[in-house]
Design a protein around this motif. Structure first.
Motif, PDB file in Angstrom:
ATOM      1  N   VAL A   3      23.201 -19.989  55.588  1.00  0.00           N
ATOM      2  CA  VAL A   3      23.643 -19.022  54.592  1.00  0.00           C
ATOM      3  C   VAL A   3      23.262 -19.505  53.194  1.00  0.00           C
ATOM      4  O   VAL A   3      23.564 -20.644  52.828  1.00  0.00           O
ATOM      5  N   GLN A   4      22.561 -18.669  52.456  1.00  0.00           N
ATOM      6  CA  GLN A   4      22.209 -18.979  51.069  1.00  0.00           C
ATOM      7  C   GLN A   4      22.643 -17.811  50.204  1.00  0.00           C
ATOM      8  O   GLN A   4      22.330 -16.654  50.522  1.00  0.00           O
ATOM      9  N   ASN A   5      23.335 -18.102  49.120  1.00  0.00           N
ATOM     10  CA  ASN A   5      23.841 -17.056  48.224  1.00  0.00           C
ATOM     11  C   ASN A   5      24.533 -15.949  49.017  1.00  0.00           C
ATOM     12  O   ASN A   5      24.305 -14.770  48.778  1.00  0.00           O
ATOM     13  N   GLY A   6      25.339 -16.338  49.964  1.00  0.00           N
ATOM     14  CA  GLY A   6      26.135 -15.366  50.703  1.00  0.00           C
ATOM     15  C   GLY A   6      25.379 -14.591  51.780  1.00  0.00           C
ATOM     16  O   GLY A   6      25.964 -13.767  52.464  1.00  0.00           O
ATOM     17  N   ALA A   7      24.083 -14.847  51.942  1.00  0.00           N
ATOM     18  CA  ALA A   7      23.330 -14.074  52.932  1.00  0.00           C
ATOM     19  C   ALA A   7      22.710 -14.976  53.990  1.00  0.00           C
ATOM     20  O   ALA A   7      22.281 -16.092  53.700  1.00  0.00           O
ATOM     21  N   VAL A   8      22.659 -14.479  55.216  1.00  0.00           N
ATOM     22  CA  VAL A   8      22.018 -15.220  56.305  1.00  0.00           C
ATOM     23  C   VAL A   8      20.508 -15.197  56.094  1.00  0.00           C
ATOM     24  O   VAL A   8      19.924 -14.127  55.952  1.00  0.00           O
ATOM     25  N   VAL A   9      19.892 -16.375  56.035  1.00  0.00           N
ATOM     26  CA  VAL A   9      18.448 -16.427  55.817  1.00  0.00           C
ATOM     27  C   VAL A   9      17.690 -17.001  57.005  1.00  0.00           C
ATOM     28  O   VAL A   9      16.474 -16.847  57.116  1.00  0.00           O
ATOM     29  N   ALA A  10      18.380 -17.691  57.897  1.00  0.00           N
ATOM     30  CA  ALA A  10      17.682 -18.326  59.018  1.00  0.00           C
ATOM     31  C   ALA A  10      18.686 -18.751  60.076  1.00  0.00           C
ATOM     32  O   ALA A  10      19.900 -18.705  59.855  1.00  0.00           O
ATOM     33  N   GLY A  11      18.148 -19.185  61.199  1.00  0.00           N
ATOM     34  CA  GLY A  11      18.970 -19.804  62.221  1.00  0.00           C
ATOM     35  C   GLY A  11      18.665 -21.289  62.226  1.00  0.00           C
ATOM     36  O   GLY A  11      17.622 -21.720  61.737  1.00  0.00           O
ATOM     37  N   GLY A  12      19.572 -22.081  62.766  1.00  0.00           N
ATOM     38  CA  GLY A  12      19.326 -23.511  62.856  1.00  0.00           C
ATOM     39  C   GLY A  12      20.010 -24.039  64.102  1.00  0.00           C
ATOM     40  O   GLY A  12      20.947 -23.415  64.608  1.00  0.00           O
ATOM     41  N   PRO A  13      19.554 -25.159  64.630  1.00  0.00           N
ATOM     42  CA  PRO A  13      20.168 -25.672  65.852  1.00  0.00           C
ATOM     43  C   PRO A  13      21.593 -26.171  65.601  1.00  0.00           C
ATOM     44  O   PRO A  13      21.896 -26.628  64.505  1.00  0.00           O
ATOM     45  N   TYR A  14      22.442 -26.047  66.604  1.00  0.00           N
ATOM     46  CA  TYR A  14      23.791 -26.605  66.531  1.00  0.00           C
ATOM     47  C   TYR A  14      23.878 -27.671  67.616  1.00  0.00           C
ATOM     48  O   TYR A  14      24.213 -27.387  68.756  1.00  0.00           O
ATOM     49  N   HIS A  15      23.528 -28.892  67.238  1.00  0.00           N
ATOM     50  CA  HIS A  15      23.412 -29.970  68.220  1.00  0.00           C
ATOM     51  C   HIS A  15      24.692 -30.183  69.038  1.00  0.00           C
ATOM     52  O   HIS A  15      24.647 -30.666  70.152  1.00  0.00           O
ATOM     53  N   ARG A  16      25.825 -29.819  68.468  1.00  0.00           N
ATOM     54  CA  ARG A  16      27.108 -30.106  69.112  1.00  0.00           C
ATOM     55  C   ARG A  16      27.570 -28.966  70.032  1.00  0.00           C
ATOM     56  O   ARG A  16      28.657 -29.009  70.583  1.00  0.00           O
ATOM     57  N   PRO A  74      28.713 -26.655  72.898  1.00  0.00           N
ATOM     58  CA  PRO A  74      29.224 -27.103  74.189  1.00  0.00           C
ATOM     59  C   PRO A  74      28.417 -26.637  75.396  1.00  0.00           C
ATOM     60  O   PRO A  74      28.409 -27.290  76.425  1.00  0.00           O
ATOM     61  N   VAL A  75      27.732 -25.528  75.283  1.00  0.00           N
ATOM     62  CA  VAL A  75      27.039 -24.982  76.449  1.00  0.00           C
ATOM     63  C   VAL A  75      25.574 -25.399  76.469  1.00  0.00           C
ATOM     64  O   VAL A  75      25.029 -25.752  77.509  1.00  0.00           O
ATOM     65  N   ASN A  76      24.931 -25.361  75.297  1.00  0.00           N
ATOM     66  CA  ASN A  76      23.475 -25.441  75.270  1.00  0.00           C
ATOM     67  C   ASN A  76      22.913 -26.643  74.523  1.00  0.00           C
ATOM     68  O   ASN A  76      21.706 -26.714  74.296  1.00  0.00           O
ATOM     69  N   ASP A  77      23.760 -27.575  74.120  1.00  0.00           N
ATOM     70  CA  ASP A  77      23.298 -28.819  73.486  1.00  0.00           C
ATOM     71  C   ASP A  77      22.306 -28.593  72.348  1.00  0.00           C
ATOM     72  O   ASP A  77      21.373 -29.385  72.161  1.00  0.00           O
ATOM     73  N   GLY A  78      22.475 -27.524  71.605  1.00  0.00           N
ATOM     74  CA  GLY A  78      21.617 -27.287  70.446  1.00  0.00           C
ATOM     75  C   GLY A  78      20.359 -26.495  70.743  1.00  0.00           C
ATOM     76  O   GLY A  78      19.624 -26.112  69.844  1.00  0.00           O
ATOM     77  N   LYS A  79      20.101 -26.273  72.015  1.00  0.00           N
ATOM     78  CA  LYS A  79      18.876 -25.557  72.404  1.00  0.00           C
ATOM     79  C   LYS A  79      19.155 -24.065  72.451  1.00  0.00           C
ATOM     80  O   LYS A  79      20.297 -23.645  72.658  1.00  0.00           O
ATOM     81  N   THR A  80      18.115 -23.260  72.314  1.00  0.00           N
ATOM     82  CA  THR A  80      18.263 -21.819  72.517  1.00  0.00           C
ATOM     83  C   THR A  80      16.984 -21.279  73.129  1.00  0.00           C
ATOM     84  O   THR A  80      15.965 -21.954  73.129  1.00  0.00           O
ATOM     85  N   CYS A  81      17.039 -20.064  73.621  1.00  0.00           N
ATOM     86  CA  CYS A  81      15.822 -19.372  74.030  1.00  0.00           C
ATOM     87  C   CYS A  81      15.306 -18.617  72.803  1.00  0.00           C
ATOM     88  O   CYS A  81      15.929 -18.651  71.749  1.00  0.00           O
ATOM     89  N   PRO A  82      14.168 -17.934  72.908  1.00  0.00           N
ATOM     90  CA  PRO A  82      13.663 -17.246  71.713  1.00  0.00           C
ATOM     91  C   PRO A  82      14.657 -16.235  71.138  1.00  0.00           C
ATOM     92  O   PRO A  82      14.722 -16.061  69.926  1.00  0.00           O
ATOM     93  N   LYS A  83      15.432 -15.587  71.991  1.00  0.00           N
ATOM     94  CA  LYS A  83      16.367 -14.585  71.459  1.00  0.00           C
ATOM     95  C   LYS A  83      17.410 -15.247  70.563  1.00  0.00           C
ATOM     96  O   LYS A  83      17.726 -14.752  69.502  1.00  0.00           O
ATOM     97  N   GLY A  84      17.935 -16.378  71.024  1.00  0.00           N
ATOM     98  CA  GLY A  84      18.906 -17.089  70.193  1.00  0.00           C
ATOM     99  C   GLY A  84      18.273 -17.587  68.911  1.00  0.00           C
ATOM    100  O   GLY A  84      18.869 -17.532  67.840  1.00  0.00           O
TER     101      GLY A  84
END
Ligand SMILES: Cc1cc2nc3c(=O)[nH]c(=O)nc-3n(C[C@H](O)[C@H](O)[C@H](O)COP(=O)(O)OP(=O)(O)OC[C@H]3O[C@@H](n4cnc5c(N)ncnc54)[C@H](O)[C@@H]3O)c2cc1C
Ligand code: SF4
Ligand code: SF4
Ligand code: SF4
Ligand code: SF4
Lengths: 412, 526
Positions: B23-36, B38-48
Motif C-alpha cells: 500500500v502506497q499513499n492509501g492505494a494498493v500498488v502491488a502484491g508481495g510474498p507473505y513468508h509467514r 500458514p498455508v502456502n509458505d509465501g508462495k502463490t500461483c499466478p492468480k494470487g
C-alpha cells in the motif's frame, strides 16, 4: 575519530534500547540517530509481525518507531533491497539507512550497477549472517525436532554451531545445526551454501561474533568498512547515542576463526549440494525434470534482485508462448542466461517457488561455474557482470582458440 | 515515499493462500510474498500473484445503476435502495432467491443469510452448493502421504494444494491422477488414468486398486464431469473402502464458508425453480438471470449485472475486512488494504443498508459484529475472535464427508454431425466458473490467455482439417464459438478440451450450454 578498517564493540547508551536490541542495540541506535539527525530521510528495517517467525519490512520516518524494529529475526528470509527499487524510487531522491544480511548487501550492488538503486544515498548496515530459516521450516523443526510448541518459543538463535530456542518457561534447548541439516531441517539450502558472512561492502558490518569478556551478549562487534560508516559511527557516539570500546584482542581472533569456519562449512555444503546435481548431461536432465513442474507463477522473476527489466523476455510471445502451463524449458533458459552470471544466491526464487523447484540451487551452481570461467564475482563491488563483458577481446580469443561456439558453455 | 505491507487472503481458489498487498499513499500498488503464511509458505500461483490488479479492474463500477427504458442508468444509493425495498415487498418469500458469492467473506455471506430470513425465503444458495463437502485436516499434511489419488486437474485448479502432492511424490509417495487429458497434474503422477465424460466413475474405481499404504489420500479437485456430486461420491467410496483420507476442494475461495453458513440450497435447484420471480445476487457471475426482478451487487459489471434491474457497486477483497474458510476448513482473516472508492461499499454493508431500508435493521456496525453472530450460531466457529485468527487462523477439525448423490454421469453421444466429445477444463489463469469475473479484471492474467481456445489431438486436427494456431469454429447442438486451435499432446483422439473461462460474452458455455461436456464438430475458418 575512527576510520575504515577499525573495529569496536558498540552498544546503545539508552538502557531501554540496549535491552530491546539483539546484542546491545547498537544497530538500532545508529539507525535512530541517522534518522533524528536527518542524515537519512528514512530507515528500512524489519519488525516482528504476528510472532517471531514473521518479519515484516517497515519503512520508518519517525525515529520513535525504530524501537519496534530492534532485535534480530532469524526467520526474516526476505530481501529488502528490491523494496527500495520498487517502492522508494531506488533511493534516487531520498536518503535511506537499511539493515542488510549478506545476500541483501550483494543485491544492493547488483541493483546499483543496473541503475535501480543509488548507493550514494544509502547507508548500508550489515548484519553478520550465519544463516536464516524459513518461517514454516522453523516452526516444523521446532515442533518435530525440539518437540516444542513453536508458539511457546520466545527467542531463537544460532550460536556455537547450535540452533537454540528459549521457551516461555525459560527452558533452553539446543540442537547441533549439522544434525538438523543432515535431516533436512535448519537453515535454507542457499544459506548453507552461503559464503558471505561479514559483508564488508557495506558501510558498517555488525554482529556478535567476537564479542567476549564482560561485553559478551551486551555489545555488537562493529567493523568499519567505509569512511561514510566511520562518519555515522563517530557522530552517533559524539551525540551520545552509542557507547563503544576497543574489542578484546582475543575476540578479534575468535571472530576471524568463526568466519573462516563458516566459509569452510559453506564450501562443504556447496560440494555436497552441487555434487547431487551431477555433471554435464545428467545435470541438465535433472534441471529439465525438476523445472518441468513449473506453473509460471512468475514469483522467481518478481523477487529476484537481478531481474529488473520492465519488459521481461519470458513475457515475449515469440520466446515463450503465453498461457502455456507448464511453460516450455525456454522460460527457464531465459532466466538462466540472463541471471546466472550475477546470481547472488539469495534463495528467493526457491523459497517462493510454488512448486518447490530448487531454482536457487540451479542458478547458484551455474554462477559458480561462470565465476570460474570469467572471474566475475557478483555483489561485492560495482564491477560489471560477465554478460556486459562478452564482447571483450579475451572472450573472443577463447572462442576462436577453442573453436567453441558456446558463449556460455555452462553445462560443459 | 512510504509503503506498507498488509497481509490478506487470495480471493480465487479454496486453497486459502495468503499474500501481502503493498500500500502506497492509501492505494494498493502491488502484491508481495507473505513468508509467514500458514498455508502456502509465501508462495502463490499466478492468480494470487496478480490478484491485486483487480483493485483497478477496468470493469469496476462506482455508482449504483438502475434500469430505465431498458437501459442501465446511474442513480443515487437512495433511489436504488428505494426501488429494491418497494419491489421486495411485491413478492412472496418463496418467489425470492438470494445467491451469495462463495468468493465473498463469511461476514458478507452471513449478512445475506439474515436478509433471506427477513424476506422469509429458504432459497438461499451459492455456486458452492453442489452437494460436496469434505475436508480432511491440513493441506500441508498431504506432503506426508504415502499414496495419493488425485481426481481432476489440481495443479491448475488448486496449484498450492497440488504442490503438496509434488512434495509427497518427492518423498517417495505413489501418485495416481484421474483426469480428462494428460494435464500438468498428471506430471506429478506415476500413474495416469484417463476419464472420459460418462466413464468417470469407472476411471475412479480403477484408481482404487492403486491405493495402498498407511497414510493415503483421495483428493477431489473440480470435476470436468457434469454429474459432479455423483463423481465425488465414487471418489469418496474408494477412499472409505481403502481407509484413505478424503478431501474435496471447492472451486471458490470461500466455498467452505458459504456452506458452513448455510448458503446450501442446491444451486441447480434454485436456478431451475420456476416459481422464482425475484433474484438477489451478491458478487457472482450467473450469466443473464431470467427472473422478473434482478438485483446484483458486485465490484464488476458482470454479465448478470448488465442484465439486472438494479446494480450496486461493491468492494473487492482488498477493500474489505472479514474472514474466509478454506478447503481444509481453516478460518482466516482478510485484512483491508485500501478504502473502497467513493460511492462503493463492502458487500456486508450494502446488505445492512438494505435491511435498514426494509425497516429491519441488523444492528451491524462492523464486520466484527457480524463475526460475533457467526461464532454464536455457526458450528465450528464457536469462541473465535478476530484477534485469535491473526496468527495461522483457526483450523476446524475434520468432519465426516458429506456428498449428496445426484444424477449419474451420462456418456456424451457423438454422431456424424457432432463426432467429437468436448470437455471443459480449468486454466490456471482464469478463475474457474464464477471467478472469471475476477481474473478478467487482472490484465496480466488476461494477457496470458486473452482468447478462448480448443485443444485437439494431432490425429483429429488432421482428420478435421484444422491447424494449430489458426481459428476454428466449434459447433454443438446449442451454439457455436470461434476459438484458436491448439494441437496438444496427451489428448485422446475423439476428445477435445476447452477452458472454463468467461471473458465477457466469450464463454465456453456458448457451446456447452449449462453442461461441462457435449458433442461438437470443429471447422476451420479464415
Ligand atoms: C538472519 C540473521 C542472522 C544473523 N546471524 C549472525 C551470526 O551468525 N553471527 C553474528 O555475529 N551476527 C549475526 N546476526 C547479527 C546479530 O544478530 C545482530 O543483529 C547484530 O549483532 C546487531 O545487534 P544489535 O543489538 O546492535 O541490533 P539491534 O539493535 O537489535 O538491530 C537489529 C536490526 O536488524 C534488523 N533486522 C532484524 N532481522 C532482520 C532480517 N532478517 N533482515 C534484515 N534486517 C533485520 C532490525 O530491524 C534492526 O534494525 C544475524 C542477524 C540476522 C538478522
Ligand atoms: S544467503 Fe547468506 S547472507 Fe543471506 S540469509 Fe542466508 S546465510 Fe545470510
Ligand atoms: S536467481 Fe534466485 S538466488 Fe539468484 S539472485 Fe535471483 S532470486 Fe536470488
Ligand atoms: S517460482 Fe517456480 S513455479 Fe513459479 S515461475 Fe518460477 S519456477 Fe515456475
Ligand atoms: S492456489 Fe488458489 S489460493 Fe493459492 S494463490 Fe493460487 S488461486 Fe490463490
Amino acid at each position: 575519530m575512527s576510520t575504515k578498517g577499525d573495529f569496536v564493540y558498540a552498544w546503545a547508551s539508552d538502557a531501554g534500547m540496549a535491552e530491546r536490541g539483539e546484542c546491545g542495540g547498537a544497530v538500532s541506535s545508529l539507525l535512530k540517530y541517522a534518522l533524528k539527525s536527518r542524515m537519512v530521510d528514512a530507515v528500512l528495517a524489519v519488525k516482528k509481525g504476528v510472532d517471531l517467525y514473521d518479519a515484516v519490512p517497515t519503512l520508518i520516518t519517525d525515529p520513535a518507531d525504530i524501537d519496534e524494529t530492534a532485535g534480530s529475526l532469524h526467520c526474516g528470509t526476505l530481501l529488502l533491497p528490491k523494496l527500495i527499487t520498487k517502492y522508494c524510487n531506488g533511493a534516487k531522491d531520498t536518503k535511506i539507512a537499511v539493515t542488510l544480511k549478506g545476500c541483501d548487501a550483494k543485491a544492493m550492488y547488483e541493483l546499483a550497477k543496473r541503475n535501480q538503486i543509488n548507493l550514494d544515498n544509502i547507508y548500508m548496515i550489515d548484519l553478520n549472517c550465519g544463516g536464516s530459516v524459513s518461517p514454516a521450516q522453523a516452526r516444523k523443526m521446532i515442533a518435530e525436532k525440539f518437540e516444542t510448541d513453536p508458539d511457546t518459543v520466545i527467542r531463537e538463535e544460532i550460536d556455537k554451531g547450535q540452533f537454540i530456542i528459549l521457551t516461555e518457561d525459560h527452558e533452553h534447548k539446543g540442537i547441533k545445526i549439522d544434525e538438523l541439516e543432515a535431516e533436512g531441517y535448519g537453515r535454507r539450502p542457499n544459506c548453507q551454501r552461503c559464503k558471505t558472512k561479514i559483508s564488508r561492502q557495506c558501510d558498517l558490518a555488525c554482529g556478535n561474533w567476537g564479542v567476549i569478556g564482560e561485553k559478551a551478549g551486551k555489545a555488537t562487534f562493529v567493523e568499519i568498512c567505509s569512511m561514510k560508516g566511520a562518519a555515522l559511527l563517530d557522530a552517533a557516539v559524539k551525540e551520545g547515542a552509542l557507547d563503544t570500546c576497543e574489542p578484546v584482542p582475543q575476540g578479534l581472533i575468535i571472530r576471524g576463526k568463526v568466519e573462516n569456519a563458516m566459509l569452510k562449512l559453506g564450501e562443504k555444503c556447496r560440494a555436497e549440494q552441487f555434487g547431487n546435481l551431477g555433471d554435464g548431461d545428467d545435470r541438465l536432465k535433472y534441471i529439465i525434470e525438476k523445472t518441468s513442474r513449473c506453473i509460471k507463477c512468475y514469483q522467481c522473476i518478481e523477487n529476484c534482485p537481478i531481474c529488473y527489466c520492465v519488459e521481461c523476455s519470458t513475457k515475449k510471445p515469440h520466446l515463450v508462448p503465453p498461457g502455456e502451463v507448464n511453460p516450455p524449458m525456454m522460460f527457464h533458459l531465459i532466466r538462466f542466461s540472463h541471471i546466472s552470471d550475477s546470481c547472488i544466491n539469495c534463495g528467493q526464487c526457491e523459497e517462493l517457488c510454488a512448486m518447490d523447484i530448487p531454482n536457487s540451487l540451479f542458478m547458484h551452481a551455474l554462477q559458480v561455474e561462470m565465476e570460474k570461467m570469467f572471474g566475475f564475482v557478483p555483489g561485492i563491488n560495482m564491477d560489471l557482470p560477465t554478460l556486459a563483458l562478452v564482447e571483450e577481446p579475451t572472450e573472443r580469443n577463447r572462442l576462436s582458440d577453442t573453436k567453441d561456439d558456446q558463449i556460455f558453455n555452462i553445462f560443459a | 515515499m512510504s509503503f506498507r505491507y498488509v497481509s490478506t487472503l487470495c480471493p480465487f481458489c479454496s486453497t486459502g493462500c495468503s499474500f501481502n498487498l503493498v500500500v502506497q499513499n492509501g492505494a494498493v500498488v502491488a502484491g508481495g510474498p507473505y513468508h509467514r503464511s500458514p498455508v502456502n509458505d509465501g508462495k502463490t500461483c499466478p492468480k494470487g500473484h496478480y490478484a491485486y490488479e483487480m483493485t483497478a479492474g477496468k470493469e469496476r463500477i462506482f455508482t449504483p445503476l438502475i434500469r430505465k427504458n431498458d437501459s442501465l442508468t446511474e442513480c443515487s444509493w437512495e433511489e436504488a435502495l428505494a426501488c429494491i425495498t418497494t419491489k421486495c415487498k411485491e413478492y412472496a418469500g418463496t418467489e425470492i432467491a438470494l445467491i451469495a458469492s462463495a468468493h465473498a467473506t463469511n461476514e458478507d455471506i452471513y449478512s445475506l443469510k439474515r436478509l433471506a430470513e427477513i424476506l422469509i425465503t429458504d432459497n438461499f444458495s451459492s455456486p458452492a452448493a453442489v452437494g460436496i463437502d469434505a475436508s480432511a485436516g491440513s493441506i500441508a499434511a498431504i506432503a506426508d502421504a504415502d499414496c495419493i489419488v488425485v481426481i481432476g486437474n489440481l495443479a491448475l485448479t488448486h496449484p498450492l494444494a497440488a504442490r503438496r502432492v509434488a512434495n509427497a511424490k518427492d518423498k517417495g509417495a505413489k501418485v495416481a491422477v484421474v483426469d480428462t487429458y494428460l494435464s500438468p497434474t498428471t506430471k506429478l503422477a506415476s500413474e495416469f488414468i484417463q476419464a472420459t465424460p460418462g466413464n468417470e466413475r469407472e476411471a475412479i474405481r480403477k484408481a482404487a486398486d492403486f491405493i495402498v499404504g498407511e497414510n493415503a489420500y483421495v483428493l477431489f479437485g473440480i470435476s470436468a464431469g457434469d454429474a459432479e456430486a455423483s463423481i465425488a461420491a465414487a471418489a469418496l467410496e474408494i477412499a472409505e473402502e481403502k481407509g484413505a483420507k478424503f478431501f474435496a476442494f471447492p472451486a471458490q475461495s470461500n466455498g467452505r464458508g458459504a456452506l458452513d453458513i448455510g448458503a446450501s440450497t442446491p444451486i441447480d435447484a434454485v436456478i431451475a425453480d420456476e416459481k422464482i420471480k425475484a433474484c438477489y445476487i451478491m458478487g457472482t457471475e450467473m450469466g443473464p438471470v431470467p427472473a422478473e426482478f434482478v438485483v446484483v451487487q458486485d465490484a464488476f459489471l458482470s454479465v448478470s449485472a448488465q442484465n439486472a434491474d438494479v446494480v450496486l457497486p461493491a468492494a473487492v477483497f482488498a477493500e474489505t475486512e472479514g474472514t474466509a474458510t478454506n478447503a481444509e476448513r481453516r478460518v482466516q482473516r482478510i485484512h483491508q488494504a485500501q478504502e473502497p472508492p467513493e460511492g462503493v461499499k463492502p458487500h456486508w454493508k450494502i446488505v445492512v443498508d438494505i435491511a435498514s431500508a426494509l425497516g429491519e435493521p441488523l444492528g451491524y456496525e462492523t464486520p466484527e459484529d457480524i463475526f460475533a453472530d457467526i461464532t454464536a450460531n455457526i458450528k465450528g466457529y464457536e469462541g473465535l475472535t478476530y484477534a485469535s485468527l491473526e496468527k495461522d487462523g483457526h483450523l476446524i477439525s475434520p468432519r465426516k464427508a458429506a456428498v449428496t448423490v445426484g444424477p449419474e454421469p451420462v456418456k456424451v453421444k457423438t454422431n456424424k454431425k457432432f463426432p467429437l466429445v468436448l470437455s471443459m477444463v480449468p486454466t490456471i489463469w482464469h478463475g474457474f466458473g464464477t471467478a472469471g469475473t475476477l481474473s478478467k479484471n487482472c490484465p496480466t492474467l488476461v494477457q496470458e490467455v486473452p482468447d478462448i481456445w480448443v485443444g485437439i489431438s494431432a490425429e483429429d486436427a488432421q482428420k478435421y482439417n484444422v491447424t494449430n494456431g489458426r481459428n476454428a469454429v466449434v459447433i454443438s447442438d446449442t451454439g457455436e464459438l470461434t476459438v484458436t486451435v491448439k494441437v496438444m499432446d496427451g489428448i485422446a483422439p475423439g476428445t477435445t478440451i476447452i477452458p472454463a473461462m468467461r471473458m465477457g460474452n466469450i464463454c465456453a458455455c456458448e457451446v456447452t450450454g449449462r453442461r461441462k461436456n457435449c458433442a461438437v464438430r470443429i471447422e476451420e475458418v479464415d
